[in-house]
Design an enzyme around this catalytic site. Structure first.
Site, PDB file in Angstrom:
ATOM      1  N   ARG A  45       0.852  -1.191   0.000  1.00  0.00           N
ATOM      2  CA  ARG A  45       0.000   0.000   0.000  1.00  0.00           C
ATOM      3  C   ARG A  45       0.887   1.240   0.000  1.00  0.00           C
ATOM      4  NH1 ARG A  45      -3.349  -0.339   5.258  1.00  0.00           N
ATOM      5  NH2 ARG A  45      -3.859   1.785   4.671  1.00  0.00           N
ATOM      6  N   SER A  70       0.551   3.947   1.852  1.00  0.00           N
ATOM      7  CA  SER A  70       0.626   4.696   3.110  1.00  0.00           C
ATOM      8  C   SER A  70       2.045   4.646   3.680  1.00  0.00           C
ATOM      9  CB  SER A  70      -0.357   4.119   4.135  1.00  0.00           C
ATOM     10  OG  SER A  70       0.158   2.934   4.705  1.00  0.00           O
ATOM     11  N   LYS A  74      -3.689  -8.136  10.179  1.00  0.00           N
ATOM     12  CA  LYS A  74      -5.040  -7.851  10.693  1.00  0.00           C
ATOM     13  C   LYS A  74      -5.971  -7.317   9.600  1.00  0.00           C
ATOM     14  CE  LYS A  74      -4.049  -3.205  12.574  1.00  0.00           C
ATOM     15  NZ  LYS A  74      -4.914  -2.416  11.701  1.00  0.00           N
ATOM     16  N   ASP A  75      -5.403  -6.844   8.470  1.00  0.00           N
ATOM     17  CA  ASP A  75      -6.225  -6.352   7.360  1.00  0.00           C
ATOM     18  C   ASP A  75      -6.614  -7.459   6.385  1.00  0.00           C
ATOM     19  OD1 ASP A  75      -6.089  -3.741   8.281  1.00  0.00           O
ATOM     20  OD2 ASP A  75      -4.297  -3.274   7.110  1.00  0.00           O
ATOM     21  N   THR A 130     -10.805   6.833  18.080  1.00  0.00           N
ATOM     22  CA  THR A 130     -10.382   5.535  17.542  1.00  0.00           C
ATOM     23  C   THR A 130     -11.177   5.252  16.280  1.00  0.00           C
ATOM     24  OG1 THR A 130     -10.237   3.147  17.928  1.00  0.00           O
ATOM     25  CG2 THR A 130     -12.047   4.290  19.013  1.00  0.00           C
ATOM     26  N   SER A 148     -11.691   2.018  15.449  1.00  0.00           N
ATOM     27  CA  SER A 148     -11.966   0.580  15.615  1.00  0.00           C
ATOM     28  C   SER A 148     -13.182   0.349  16.506  1.00  0.00           C
ATOM     29  CB  SER A 148     -10.725  -0.090  16.234  1.00  0.00           C
ATOM     30  OG  SER A 148     -11.058  -1.240  16.970  1.00  0.00           O
ATOM     31  N   LEU A 149     -14.127  -0.452  16.026  1.00  0.00           N
ATOM     32  CA  LEU A 149     -15.288  -0.819  16.835  1.00  0.00           C
ATOM     33  C   LEU A 149     -14.861  -1.631  18.059  1.00  0.00           C
ATOM     34  CD1 LEU A 149     -17.943  -1.869  14.147  1.00  0.00           C
ATOM     35  CD2 LEU A 149     -17.902   0.228  15.488  1.00  0.00           C
ATOM     36  N   ARG A 150     -13.838  -2.469  17.895  1.00  0.00           N
ATOM     37  CA  ARG A 150     -13.341  -3.295  19.001  1.00  0.00           C
ATOM     38  C   ARG A 150     -12.808  -2.414  20.126  1.00  0.00           C
ATOM     39  NH1 ARG A 150      -8.316  -3.977  20.357  1.00  0.00           N
ATOM     40  NH2 ARG A 150      -7.670  -3.003  18.406  1.00  0.00           N
ATOM     41  N   ARG A 151     -11.979  -1.437  19.767  1.00  0.00           N
ATOM     42  CA  ARG A 151     -11.453  -0.529  20.784  1.00  0.00           C
ATOM     43  C   ARG A 151     -12.574   0.288  21.418  1.00  0.00           C
ATOM     44  NH1 ARG A 151      -6.657   1.216  16.784  1.00  0.00           N
ATOM     45  NH2 ARG A 151      -5.119  -0.374  17.337  1.00  0.00           N
ATOM     46  N   ARG A 178      -9.935   8.982  11.567  1.00  0.00           N
ATOM     47  CA  ARG A 178      -9.164   8.301  10.508  1.00  0.00           C
ATOM     48  C   ARG A 178      -7.912   9.113  10.213  1.00  0.00           C
ATOM     49  NH1 ARG A 178     -11.423   5.222   6.461  1.00  0.00           N
ATOM     50  NH2 ARG A 178      -9.251   4.855   5.930  1.00  0.00           N
ATOM     51  N   GLY A 179      -7.085   8.582   9.356  1.00  0.00           N
ATOM     52  CA  GLY A 179      -5.851   9.271   8.983  1.00  0.00           C
ATOM     53  C   GLY A 179      -4.639   8.504   9.465  1.00  0.00           C
ATOM     54  N   ASN A 180      -3.454   8.933   8.989  1.00  0.00           N
ATOM     55  CA  ASN A 180      -2.230   8.238   9.404  1.00  0.00           C
ATOM     56  C   ASN A 180      -1.872   8.620  10.849  1.00  0.00           C
ATOM     57  OD1 ASN A 180      -0.907  10.751   9.324  1.00  0.00           O
ATOM     58  ND2 ASN A 180      -0.256  10.469   7.214  1.00  0.00           N
ATOM     59  N   THR A 198      -1.347  12.360  11.533  1.00  0.00           N
ATOM     60  CA  THR A 198      -2.606  13.113  11.470  1.00  0.00           C
ATOM     61  C   THR A 198      -3.398  12.938  12.756  1.00  0.00           C
ATOM     62  OG1 THR A 198      -2.711  12.811   9.078  1.00  0.00           O
ATOM     63  CG2 THR A 198      -4.766  13.390  10.172  1.00  0.00           C
ATOM     64  N   ARG A 199      -3.485  11.711  13.232  1.00  0.00           N
ATOM     65  CA  ARG A 199      -4.267  11.443  14.446  1.00  0.00           C
ATOM     66  C   ARG A 199      -3.641  12.115  15.664  1.00  0.00           C
ATOM     67  NH1 ARG A 199      -6.596   5.236  13.843  1.00  0.00           N
ATOM     68  NH2 ARG A 199      -6.644   5.208  11.581  1.00  0.00           N
ATOM     69  N   CYS A 226     -14.699  -6.116  10.278  1.00  0.00           N
ATOM     70  CA  CYS A 226     -14.568  -4.767  10.849  1.00  0.00           C
ATOM     71  C   CYS A 226     -15.911  -4.257  11.352  1.00  0.00           C
ATOM     72  CB  CYS A 226     -14.050  -3.803   9.776  1.00  0.00           C
ATOM     73  SG  CYS A 226     -12.274  -3.712   9.694  1.00  0.00           S
TER      74      CYS A 226
END
Length: 307
Positions: free
Chosen positions: A9, A11, A81-82, A125, A127-130, A147-149, A152-153, A241
Site C-alpha cells: 500500500r 501509506s 489484521k487487514d 479511535t 476501531s469498533l473493538r477498541r 481516521r488518517g495516518n 494526522t491522528r 470490521c
C-alpha cells in the site's frame, strides 16, 4: 540476479514496514533484488468514512491481490489484521515474520492515564473493538471515530479535537516513534487486541515454490501459530470490521492459549473465552464453539443483519 517485485500500500506505515521486511529478506537472500510497487487500495482512498460502514478489511488488499494475480508483483506485504480470514482461490500466505508489539497504545494530552481522564473526555479511535472496550471500561467518556495516518491522528489530539487517542503499538514502533509519546500500553489480556495485530503476512500466488523458498527465510513459527489460532477463531465467528471482535493467542509455559472477545457496539454486552490446545486451528474452533454456546454468535448475527 533474480528480481522480485513487492506490492505494498502507498501509506507511510505500509511502505516503512515493507522496506523493513525487504531489508531482512536481502540479508538472507543476497542473490535476490527486491523492488517495491506501490498500490493505492480502496481503503486508502476512503479517508472520511468509518471503515466498518464501507466494507471493512478487504478494502486494503483487493487491488494488491489483483496485481499479484496479474503478475505485476510477485509478493504482497500486508498488515495481517487487514487480511480476511479466508483468502480467495489462487493465493496463499507464504510467510508470517516475527510479530511486533501486539498491544494497543493509549496517548493523551498532558499524559493523563485512561482511568484518570475527566468525565466527558473525548477519545478517538477508528476501531469498533477498541470503542466497545473503552465504553465498557468508562461509560462516562465519549468515543469518536478518527481516521488518517499516525501523524494526522496525533496532531488532531494535540490540537484539542480529542483528549486522547488509541493506536496500535506496532505502528508507532515501526514508524520510529519514541515510547515517550505513549501515556500507557494496555495489557493485551485485559484489553484484547485485534486479530493478528502487530503481525505482517506475506501473500503470494498459490503454488509459487520459488517465492515460498525465499520467504521461508523470514518466517516465524511462533507468530504463525498464534496468529493462525486467532484467525481460525475470526473465520468461524464470521467476524469483520463491522463486529467488535478481538483475539489474543500466546504461549504460557509451553502451552498455547487463545483469549477470544466479542462485544456489542455499545460495550454493554461482553463475551470473553480463554482456552488451550496444541493445534492452532483446533484452538480457534474451540473458543468459537464456546462463544456459540454462551450466545455470542447472536451479537454477530444481529450486527450483520442490521448492516
Amino acid at each position: 540476479m533474480k528480481i522480485v517485485k513487492v506490492g505494498t500500500r502507498r501509506s507511510g506505515l505500509a511502505k516503512t514496514q515493507t522496506m523493513q521486511l525487504i531489508n531482512e529478506l536481502e540479508k538472507r537472500n543476497p542473490d535476490v533484488k527486491f523492488e517495491t510497487v506501490e498500490i493505492v487500495t480502496k481503503g486508502d482512498q476512503i479517508v472520511n468514512v468509518q471503515l466498518s460502514k464501507v466494507g471493512g478489511k478487504g478494502l486494503f488488499v483487493k487491488e494488491i491481490e489483483e496485481a499479484l494475480k496479474n503478475g505485476e508483483i510477485d509478493m504482497a506485504v500486508h498488515s495481517l489484521k487487514d487480511v480476511p480470514s479466508e483468502l480467495p482461490p489462487g493465493f496463499e500466505l507464504a510467510a508470517v515474520p516475527v510479530r511486533e508489539d501486539m498491544r494497543d497504545a493509549f496517548l493523551s494530552n498532558n499524559k493523563v492515564a485512561f482511568k484518570d481522564l475527566p468525565s466527558g473526555s473525548i477519545v478517538g479511535t477508528s476501531s469498533l473493538r477498541r470503542s466497545a472496550q473503552l465504553k465498557e471500561l468508562r461509560d462516562d467518556i465519549t468515543v469518536n471515530w478518527v481516521r488518517g495516518n499516525i501523524d494526522t491522528r496525533i496532531k488532531k489530539m494535540e490540537s484539542g479535537e480529542y483528549d486522547a487517542i488509541i493506536l496500535a503499538a506496532a505502528g508507532l514502533k515501526r514508524m520510529g516513534w519514541s515510547d515517550t509519546i505513549v501515556t500507557e500500553y494496555f495489557d493485551p489480556v485485559e484489553f484484547i487486541p485485534a486479530i493478528a495485530q502487530g503481525a505482517l503476512g506475506v501473500e503470494i500466488r498459490e503454488g509459487d515454490i520459488e517465492m515460498r523458498n525465499i520467504l521461508s527465510t523470514i518466517h516465524d513459527d511462533e507468530t504463525s501459530t498464534t496468529t493462525s489460532a486467532e484467525r481460525a477463531f475470526l473465520k468461524r465467528m464470521d467476524g469483520s470490521c463491522q463486529v467488535p471482535i478481538g483475539g489474543y493467542a500466546e504461549y504460557v509455559d509451553g502451552e498455547l492459549y487463545l483469549t477470544g472477545l466479542i462485544m456489542n457496539e455499545e460495550g454493554t454486552e461482553k463475551f470473553l473465552v480463554r482456552k488451550s490446545a496444541d493445534d492452532p486451528i483446533e484452538l480457534g474452533n474451540l473458543v468459537a464453539d464456546e462463544m456459540e454456546k454462551i450466545g455470542a454468535k447472536e451479537i454477530i448475527d444481529r450486527i450483520n443483519e442490521n448492516k
